[in-house]
Design an enzyme around this catalytic site. Structure first.
Site, PDB file in Angstrom:
ATOM      1  CG  ASP A 181      27.306  32.148  43.582  1.00  0.00           C
ATOM      2  OD1 ASP A 181      26.942  33.175  44.185  1.00  0.00           O
ATOM      3  OD2 ASP A 181      28.489  31.921  43.295  1.00  0.00           O
ATOM      4  CD  GLU A 188      31.290  34.602  41.059  1.00  0.00           C
ATOM      5  OE1 GLU A 188      31.680  35.765  41.297  1.00  0.00           O
ATOM      6  OE2 GLU A 188      31.262  33.700  41.906  1.00  0.00           O
ATOM      7  CD  GLU A 209      38.148  47.090  39.874  1.00  0.00           C
ATOM      8  OE1 GLU A 209      37.358  48.059  39.892  1.00  0.00           O
ATOM      9  OE2 GLU A 209      39.178  47.045  39.173  1.00  0.00           O
ATOM     10  CG  HIS A 261      34.711  34.199  44.844  1.00  0.00           C
ATOM     11  ND1 HIS A 261      33.858  34.320  45.922  1.00  0.00           N
ATOM     12  CD2 HIS A 261      35.957  34.412  45.333  1.00  0.00           C
ATOM     13  CE1 HIS A 261      34.558  34.616  47.008  1.00  0.00           C
ATOM     14  NE2 HIS A 261      35.835  34.672  46.665  1.00  0.00           N
ATOM     15  CG  ASP A 303      31.565  29.965  44.848  1.00  0.00           C
ATOM     16  OD1 ASP A 303      32.586  29.277  45.030  1.00  0.00           O
ATOM     17  OD2 ASP A 303      31.593  31.207  44.763  1.00  0.00           O
TER      18      ASP A 303
END
Length: 224
Positions: free
Chosen positions: A8, A10, A53, A151, A156
């Site tokens: 995963d 980010e 954000e 997250h 994850d």
């Protein structure tokens, strides 16, 4: 047994074409579709700002990433960890797109899309028309989500590893019932349920021990 890598990322945003970068990579090694405990995890300096954000999603700010290595500094270690094995991710096209953008910037060849295994595609095939986010799948399969407040890529990955086992047929998948050097069980794919059924075949010694045990019983059902 088959080795694969579940991973995963980010990022600072949604589109590497507009300058967004990877800030975290996490990967777990799977053998026989089950985690071995071998992991790769790194936080990265994206060489740019981290929009507010994006920080709300993954919890990392620009200050958190100052002094972390740049992707080009860890790329060799990452490529060595993933090897040539299949790469599993949820919404894998997103992660492949970002990693390939980073690889290009670092002067490396892109990942072969043929290595991609997308658990989102798997979930959509199994549960058409239903929510198939990682959160939704965890709730559906009873995977504990209590630690998932943001997250985080490593968390994850651990959650997705549990979901992946379920998508591959359930917790019996790859069930290890054989001692080292023993005879491996046969695995049958049951098409109606999309599950793999493990058939354990007893050894001659086990059959002889069973027969000896049955002879001591009166009216044993095995003799009818």
């Amino acid at each position: 047994m088959k080795r694969s890598i579940l991973f995963d990322t980010e990022t600072t945003g949604l589109d590497p074409a507009t300058g967004d970068r990877v800030i975290e990579i996490a990967a777990l090694e799977l053998v026989g579709d089950l985690p071995t405990g071998n992991t790769f995890h790194v936080l990265l300096d994206p060489e740019r700002d981290v929009p507010e954000e994006a920080s709300r999603v993954h919890g990392f700010t620009r200050a958190d990433l100052e002094g972390k290595p740049k992707f080009a500094e860890v790329v060799q270690d990452f490529m060595a960890f993933i090897g040539d094995d299949a790469l599993i991710a949820h919404n894998a096209r997103f992660d492949f797109g970002f990693l390939n953008a980073e690889l290009k910037l670092a002067g490396h060849k892109p990942l072969d899309m043929g290595r991609m295994v997308d658990t989102l595609d798997m979930a959509r095939e199994r549960f058409p028309g239903m929510p198939n986010s990682l959160d939704a799948l965890c709730r559906r399969f009873g995977v504990d989500l209590s630690a998932r407040t943001t997250h985080n890529a490593l968390l994850d990955c651990k959650l997705l590893a549990e979901v992946y086992v379920e998508l591959m047929g359930g917790r019996q998948h790859g069930l290890g019932l054989v001692a080292e050097g023993g005879q491996a069980p046969s695995v049958i794919y049951d098409a109606p349920t999309r599950r793999q059924v493990v058939r354990v075949v007893p050894t001659p010694q086990e059959m002889a021990a069973h027969s000896a045990f049955v002879e001591k019983l009166s009216d044993a059902v095995w003799n009818t």
